[in-house]
Design a protein around this motif. Sequence first.
Motif, mmCIF file in Angstrom:
data_model
loop_
_atom_site.group_PDB
_atom_site.id
_atom_site.type_symbol
_atom_site.label_atom_id
_atom_site.label_comp_id
_atom_site.label_asym_id
_atom_site.label_seq_id
_atom_site.Cartn_x
_atom_site.Cartn_y
_atom_site.Cartn_z
ATOM 1 N N ILE A 152 51.240 19.319 24.083
ATOM 2 C CA ILE A 152 50.741 20.168 22.734
ATOM 3 C C ILE A 152 50.245 19.054 21.852
ATOM 4 C CG2 ILE A 152 52.515 20.468 21.255
ATOM 5 C CD1 ILE A 152 54.670 21.124 23.358
ATOM 6 N N PHE A 153 50.216 17.632 22.167
ATOM 7 C CA PHE A 153 49.937 16.645 21.068
ATOM 8 C C PHE A 153 48.062 16.965 20.698
ATOM 9 C CE2 PHE A 153 48.239 12.135 19.415
ATOM 10 C CZ PHE A 153 48.627 12.184 18.652
ATOM 11 N N LEU A 154 47.354 16.940 22.425
ATOM 12 C CA LEU A 154 46.020 17.056 23.099
ATOM 13 C C LEU A 154 45.424 18.258 22.321
ATOM 14 C CD1 LEU A 154 46.141 14.757 25.937
ATOM 15 C CD2 LEU A 154 45.137 14.385 23.529
ATOM 16 N N THR A 155 46.386 18.938 22.556
ATOM 17 C CA THR A 155 46.459 20.089 21.904
ATOM 18 C C THR A 155 45.763 20.237 20.720
ATOM 19 O OG1 THR A 155 47.015 21.440 24.058
ATOM 20 C CG2 THR A 155 46.936 23.172 22.018
ATOM 21 N N ILE A 156 46.941 19.946 19.373
ATOM 22 C CA ILE A 156 46.412 20.277 18.726
ATOM 23 C C ILE A 156 46.058 19.422 17.725
ATOM 24 C CG2 ILE A 156 47.880 18.963 16.231
ATOM 25 C CD1 ILE A 156 50.773 19.903 17.556
ATOM 26 N N LEU A 157 45.420 18.197 18.287
ATOM 27 C CA LEU A 157 44.008 17.289 18.149
ATOM 28 C C LEU A 157 42.695 17.810 18.363
ATOM 29 C CD1 LEU A 157 45.252 14.074 19.570
ATOM 30 C CD2 LEU A 157 45.160 14.350 16.923
ATOM 31 N N LEU A 158 43.073 18.822 19.622
ATOM 32 C CA LEU A 158 41.973 18.808 19.634
ATOM 33 C C LEU A 158 41.037 20.649 18.866
ATOM 34 C CD1 LEU A 158 39.399 20.103 21.720
ATOM 35 C CD2 LEU A 158 40.825 21.400 23.470
ATOM 36 N N ILE A 159 42.063 21.477 18.597
ATOM 37 C CA ILE A 159 42.025 22.264 17.523
ATOM 38 C C ILE A 159 41.796 21.946 16.187
ATOM 39 C CG2 ILE A 159 43.792 23.760 16.583
ATOM 40 C CD1 ILE A 159 44.978 23.902 19.011
ATOM 41 N N GLU A 160 42.351 20.775 15.819
ATOM 42 C CA GLU A 160 41.838 20.095 14.931
ATOM 43 C C GLU A 160 40.410 19.845 14.829
ATOM 44 O OE1 GLU A 160 44.816 16.804 14.108
ATOM 45 O OE2 GLU A 160 45.484 17.634 12.559
ATOM 46 N N LYS A 161 40.292 19.015 15.722
ATOM 47 C CA LYS A 161 38.565 18.466 16.164
ATOM 48 C C LYS A 161 38.112 20.042 16.112
ATOM 49 C CE LYS A 161 35.576 15.983 18.938
ATOM 50 N NZ LYS A 161 35.821 14.578 19.217
ATOM 51 N N ILE A 162 38.058 20.512 16.501
ATOM 52 C CA ILE A 162 37.052 21.533 16.748
ATOM 53 C C ILE A 162 37.170 22.740 15.292
ATOM 54 C CG2 ILE A 162 37.681 24.557 17.445
ATOM 55 C CD1 ILE A 162 38.319 23.271 20.056
ATOM 56 N N LYS A 163 38.148 22.599 14.058
ATOM 57 C CA LYS A 163 38.087 23.341 13.077
ATOM 58 C C LYS A 163 37.483 22.344 11.465
ATOM 59 C CE LYS A 163 42.323 25.864 12.947
ATOM 60 N NZ LYS A 163 42.374 26.902 11.634
ATOM 61 N N LYS A 164 37.301 20.926 11.779
ATOM 62 C CA LYS A 164 36.487 20.199 11.776
ATOM 63 C C LYS A 164 35.209 20.305 11.391
ATOM 64 C CE LYS A 164 40.326 17.003 10.746
ATOM 65 N NZ LYS A 164 40.450 15.639 10.394
#
Length: 140
Positions: A121-133
């Motif tokens: 879950i943590f890595l998924t959140i980090l990946l989504i944040e990176k994509i959104k940025k």
Amino acid sequence: MIVKTSNMKNYKLLPLLKMLFHRITAIVILVYAVQYWLLVIGFHAESGIRFDTMENHWRIASTTLSIMWPIVALGLWGMYAWGPALWLMGISIEFIMYVINPELFGMRNFVISFHLLCICIFLTILLIEKIKKGGSREIA
């Protein structure tokens, strides 16, 4: 997606989910900390084990985690940058204990499963944040 609260402030959904994830994880980690403290002071449910009667490997592990988990819970709850770093260190210690050395510490499948789920879950959140940025899609 925008979430409106009762005072009509706008919050983006991803930071809200990240905060909820960190705080729920912090609560569970605090429960783990209490379990290790109970083990250290001799109120363990499984047996009459006390710190002075423990084997050395359990003394080292229980002392380390009983100190580390409350600090990790504080770091995750406050969403400090060092919280996830210490959390991953604690997960690594428990992984070594329960997966690599089960003959010494036993096997706690629920704890390991919980940690693996949280890491995903943590890595998924980090990946989504990176994509959104607008960052690249590869994880370095």
